[in-house]
Write an enzyme that holds these catalytic residues in place. Sequence first.
Site, PDB file in Angstrom:
ATOM      1  N   ASN A 158      13.317   9.366  27.510  1.00 43.24           N
ATOM      2  CA  ASN A 158      13.270   9.235  26.050  1.00 43.24           C
ATOM      3  C   ASN A 158      13.147   7.765  25.675  1.00 43.24           C
ATOM      4  OD1 ASN A 158      13.525  10.075  23.288  1.00 43.24           O
ATOM      5  ND2 ASN A 158      15.670   9.400  23.313  1.00 43.24           N
ATOM      6  N   ARG A 191      14.513  16.682  18.558  1.00 45.16           N
ATOM      7  CA  ARG A 191      15.332  17.859  18.898  1.00 45.16           C
ATOM      8  C   ARG A 191      16.175  17.505  20.103  1.00 45.16           C
ATOM      9  NH1 ARG A 191      15.461  23.139  16.359  1.00 45.16           N
ATOM     10  NH2 ARG A 191      15.864  24.054  18.395  1.00 45.16           N
ATOM     11  N   GLU A 214       8.927  -0.888  21.940  1.00 50.62           N
ATOM     12  CA  GLU A 214       8.884   0.474  22.493  1.00 50.62           C
ATOM     13  C   GLU A 214       7.576   0.698  23.248  1.00 50.62           C
ATOM     14  OE1 GLU A 214       9.909   3.700  19.791  1.00 50.62           O
ATOM     15  OE2 GLU A 214      11.013   2.330  18.525  1.00 50.62           O
ATOM     16  N   SER A 233       2.973   7.285  17.860  1.00 54.63           N
ATOM     17  CA  SER A 233       2.486   5.990  18.348  1.00 54.63           C
ATOM     18  C   SER A 233       2.944   5.733  19.787  1.00 54.63           C
ATOM     19  CB  SER A 233       2.923   4.854  17.422  1.00 54.63           C
ATOM     20  OG  SER A 233       4.293   4.607  17.538  1.00 54.63           O
ATOM     21  N   ASN A 234       4.114   6.243  20.159  1.00 57.70           N
ATOM     22  CA  ASN A 234       4.533   6.101  21.567  1.00 57.70           C
ATOM     23  C   ASN A 234       3.685   6.984  22.482  1.00 57.70           C
ATOM     24  OD1 ASN A 234       6.925   4.252  22.087  1.00 57.70           O
ATOM     25  ND2 ASN A 234       7.556   5.319  20.222  1.00 57.70           N
ATOM     26  N   HIS A 239      14.208   5.212  22.446  1.00 53.54           N
ATOM     27  CA  HIS A 239      15.085   5.215  21.274  1.00 53.54           C
ATOM     28  C   HIS A 239      15.056   3.831  20.629  1.00 53.54           C
ATOM     29  CE1 HIS A 239      18.415   6.312  18.720  1.00 53.54           C
ATOM     30  NE2 HIS A 239      18.996   5.170  19.027  1.00 53.54           N
ATOM     31  N   ASP A 271      21.202  10.632  23.164  1.00 50.75           N
ATOM     32  CA  ASP A 271      20.854   9.252  23.533  1.00 50.75           C
ATOM     33  C   ASP A 271      21.896   8.615  24.460  1.00 50.75           C
ATOM     34  OD1 ASP A 271      18.594   9.476  21.841  1.00 50.75           O
ATOM     35  OD2 ASP A 271      19.778   8.903  20.111  1.00 50.75           O
TER      36      ASP A 271
HETATM   37  C1  GAR Z   1      10.159   5.851  17.493  1.00 47.04           C
HETATM   38  O1  GAR Z   1      10.652   4.683  16.888  1.00 47.04           O
HETATM   39  C2  GAR Z   1      11.182   6.431  18.446  1.00 47.04           C
HETATM   40  O2  GAR Z   1      11.903   5.437  19.121  1.00 47.04           O
HETATM   41  C3  GAR Z   1      12.062   7.188  17.488  1.00 47.04           C
HETATM   42  O3  GAR Z   1      11.174   7.805  16.606  1.00 47.04           O
HETATM   43  C4  GAR Z   1      10.024   6.971  16.472  1.00 47.04           C
HETATM   44  C5  GAR Z   1       8.799   7.817  16.749  1.00 47.04           C
HETATM   45  O4  GAR Z   1       7.634   7.093  16.516  1.00 47.04           O
HETATM   46  N1  GAR Z   1      12.894   8.118  18.179  1.00 47.04           N
HETATM   47  C6  GAR Z   1      14.157   8.376  17.836  1.00 47.04           C
HETATM   48  O5  GAR Z   1      14.705   7.884  16.878  1.00 47.04           O
HETATM   49  C7  GAR Z   1      14.865   9.358  18.764  1.00 47.04           C
HETATM   50  N2  GAR Z   1      16.278   9.299  18.566  1.00 47.04           N
HETATM   51  P1  GAR Z   1       6.260   7.586  17.130  1.00 47.04           P
HETATM   52  O6  GAR Z   1       6.109   9.061  16.722  1.00 47.04           O
HETATM   53  O7  GAR Z   1       5.236   6.728  16.425  1.00 47.04           O
HETATM   54  O8  GAR Z   1       6.286   7.405  18.601  1.00 47.04           O
END
Ligand code: GAR
Length: 211
Positions: free
Chosen positions: A107, A91, A174, A16-17, A109, A145
């Site tokens: 990134n 990763r 986000e 989604s990001n 988070h 992070d």
């Molecule tokens: C998001 O909430 C992102 O912040 C998190 O994984 C999700 C991915 O969602 N990332 C972490 O936790 C990294 N440490 P998405 O695939 O829908 O973007």
Amino acid sequence: MSNLARVAVLVSGRGSNLQALLDAAADPWFPADVVQVVSNVPGAYALERAALAGVAASTVVSKGRAREDFEAELLGHLDGIDIICLAGFMRVLTGGFLDRFRHRVVNIHPALLPAFPGTHGIADALAHGTTVAGATCHLVDAGVDTGPILAQGGVAVQDGDTQESLAARVLAIEHRLYPMCLRWMAEGRVSVEGRRARVRLLPGETRWVGG
Ligand code: GAR
């Protein structure tokens, strides 16, 4: 020749990001173009989003491989890339890889760093009983992070929030933060002093997004 920053997005899941970045980049005035998506997980839904947007997408499997081996293959997909966005990419990248893209890996988070790094940012905030939760967009260093923070945003934690309900509100933050920070990067408005990032803000811009 276009002078847009060339961006690769690394993903592991639903993406989604990635979608928020693709949507932002669809605006002709946006200073960056997403030209490559790489997933370390075969079949990740993010790959479908890339295909739908007409962006080159590939899979470089990480499972069961040495980090250096994985990253050597990954590098082969990152020729001519200016900025790398990690979007739910689960990763940790080595210092050797990051040195090649110094201060150019970003990134997102789902926690207000430095609180709750790692893979369970939302669950950890809930378990700790914080009254605010949020998201952080930051440059990536070799820690987990820990890199210089570009921008953060927060939401109030409600009584009765579940991991799902809180994650949904944080995710909305986000999706606002990430395109904003990519714009700053692509416009060359970010510099790093020690562990702090500095951003040349335009009138009306802030590095905090309230929810
Ligand atoms: C998001 O909430 C992102 O912040 C998190 O994984 C999700 C991915 O969602 N990332 C972490 O936790 C990294 N440490 P998405 O695939 O829908 O973007």
